[in-house]
Design an enzyme around this catalytic site. Sequence first.
Site, mmCIF file in Angstrom:
data_model
loop_
_atom_site.group_PDB
_atom_site.id
_atom_site.type_symbol
_atom_site.label_atom_id
_atom_site.label_comp_id
_atom_site.label_asym_id
_atom_site.label_seq_id
_atom_site.Cartn_x
_atom_site.Cartn_y
_atom_site.Cartn_z
ATOM 1 N N GLU A 36 0.879 -1.166 0.000
ATOM 2 C CA GLU A 36 0.000 0.000 0.000
ATOM 3 C C GLU A 36 0.921 1.222 0.000
ATOM 4 O O GLU A 36 1.831 1.303 0.828
ATOM 5 C CB GLU A 36 -0.880 0.039 1.262
ATOM 6 C CG GLU A 36 -1.823 1.240 1.235
ATOM 7 C CD GLU A 36 -2.628 1.429 2.515
ATOM 8 O OE1 GLU A 36 -2.290 0.818 3.539
ATOM 9 O OE2 GLU A 36 -3.596 2.215 2.462
ATOM 10 N N ARG A 262 6.142 -12.625 9.551
ATOM 11 C CA ARG A 262 6.890 -11.411 9.244
ATOM 12 C C ARG A 262 8.288 -11.483 9.834
ATOM 13 O O ARG A 262 8.535 -12.231 10.770
ATOM 14 C CB ARG A 262 6.233 -10.196 9.922
ATOM 15 C CG ARG A 262 4.942 -9.753 9.339
ATOM 16 C CD ARG A 262 4.370 -8.690 10.283
ATOM 17 N NE ARG A 262 3.151 -8.125 9.759
ATOM 18 C CZ ARG A 262 3.089 -6.912 9.191
ATOM 19 N NH1 ARG A 262 4.170 -6.154 9.100
ATOM 20 N NH2 ARG A 262 1.949 -6.455 8.734
ATOM 21 N N LYS A 272 4.593 0.355 10.415
ATOM 22 C CA LYS A 272 4.586 1.547 9.565
ATOM 23 C C LYS A 272 4.079 2.757 10.323
ATOM 24 O O LYS A 272 4.579 3.866 10.156
ATOM 25 C CB LYS A 272 3.661 1.304 8.365
ATOM 26 C CG LYS A 272 4.376 1.174 7.040
ATOM 27 C CD LYS A 272 3.381 1.340 5.916
ATOM 28 C CE LYS A 272 3.461 0.181 4.948
ATOM 29 N NZ LYS A 272 2.488 0.305 3.849
#
Length: 560
Positions: A36, A262, A272
């Site tokens: 994104e 992750r 983020k």
Amino acid sequence: MNTETTPGPDFIRQIVASDVAAGKHGGRVQTRFPPEPNGYLHIGHAKAICLDFGIAEEFGGKCYLRFDDTNPGKEGVEFVEAIKRDVHWLGFDWEERLTHASDYFARLDELAIHLIENGKAYVDHLTPEEIREYRGTLKEPGRNSPYRDRSVAENLELYAAMKRGRFAEGECVLRARIDMASPNMNLRDPTLYRIRKVAHQRTGEEWCIYPMYDFAHTLSDALEGTTHSLCSLEFEDHRPLYDWFLDNLPVPHRPQQIEFSRLNLMFTQMSKRRLKQLVDERWVESWDDPRMPTLAAFRRRGYTPESIRDFIRRAGVTKKENVIELGLLENCIREDLNERASRRFAVLRPLKVVIDNYPEDAEEWLEAANHPNRPELGSRQVPFSREILIEREDFMEDPPKKFHRLKPGGEVRLRYGYIVKCESVVKDAAGNVVEVRCSYDPATRSGAGGEARKVKGTIHWLSARHAARAEVRLYDRLFAVPYPTGEDLREEINPASLEIVEDAAIEPALADPGDERFQFERLGYFYADPALSKPGRPVFNRTVTLRDSWARIEQQALSG
RNA sequence: UGGGGUGUAGCCAAGCGGUAAGGCAACGGGUUUUGAUCCCGUGAUUCGCAGGUUCGAAUCCUGCCACCCCAGCCA
């Protein structure tokens, strides 16, 4: 270099290999990296990128770079440009396969209508708060919305009205009609479309409704022809919904979602949101501040893309939650730079040394190898004269045991030069050593058989009148705690993560370093900051220190 | 008894019923004009725990425990 220990295939590669062998998807392999564009890529993303692009490459398939741009307002072109640059820098190429979820908005709209026509989606006029209440809790089932049984015709009409902008933001949404009592929250009539009356970076004012992640993502995969849709563990719960879309819509392909854990790093925050906060609240200078875990920051700090890829490879791929030690990353960049970086001399905190028995205005140029283990990298000449600069740390008036550097009455070799002996020290009024007086032994010059005499220590040095100057930035971990939560930055941030040495001395050959990475002997690996450096006045970032076993010995010597 | 996952050395991680790979770290030793590099050597009688099946279990079964994720009109 990195071929001696290639790990066996991870569980995802095993699945892909067996799919290919079984002729699934016609033996085709296609993946995608779907960021994104609302922030910078960090080293956690590097894992996904290496997996997505790496697997495609290894199996003769293709990988798409697809921007998941379904939430206008939070996303922007500055981020898409940064992401493209970082993926390229890491060493991957999407060629003509650059897409956006927004490329599929028209198809997505048709598919939404298809669901409505089949009674599998409805327009819900519940408020956001009501939707939350009706959803139930983790342990209690939800309740059906009173709007759930609207007729197909009515839903079609209402959806068209939504699309035409007849409703305000938040007034209604399009929802899938699945099962409000499902133990999986994602199946309790998930939202498919919401109203957003803001311009989209690519489609402008064309739409005022935007698809949610699950709908857009699944169908972008299916429309694009993804065979293996790799994502992180938190989407495991979404897989039934992913499959529900594929089961209930006429799509040309049936991708398979596979989840992996992750990458996390000790002393690092990877969220983020937290990284954005670090930038916004000025804890760091920017997204590419060399202390950040972003790819842009690693690039600026002097990391090589090869070292990052090697790190990712060594970290492995599993479904287990993991937090990797900083030491592994550091080992990867040291190993790479040790092999490729030319050696130079720099003195961070200079201490003046006068060699009394060396002629006042003599100077000679000594040959110094660019790499001790790689003669093919050649050598350069370094100037030597009566007054030199050494590292303050390399002189101690009252040293602990095992200190192999300069001390009163002691000898050291000046690397690529002579053996010198400390004869006396000069102090200021406060008692600080401001100058060291030495004598040198002309017979010990490097080359010319001067190696015959051995001394314990060898230190780096610079001719005082020949040295150039530079700013040097020394970095340490951004967080002081091994598992930062990011909740209280005041508590967790390392106050000493950046040390600026304004006026370090460097050898003349370093005044215009360009894009090259160097080892400053005995200090670490350094790279001239592309943004901060000026012609003739470079600003060096320390990429990583050298391994320092003396630091440990010194501890023991001082405490024991 | 909501649902979904995961537990192998300090950190990662192979292992897929035949008797615990490898990397990083740590610790010894050797080489060395970078206390760097390089080289050599040292770790799990045991795989979250407890039972069971089997000639044989980290691998299969049962139970338990711990940790992670899920109640955005974010992704």
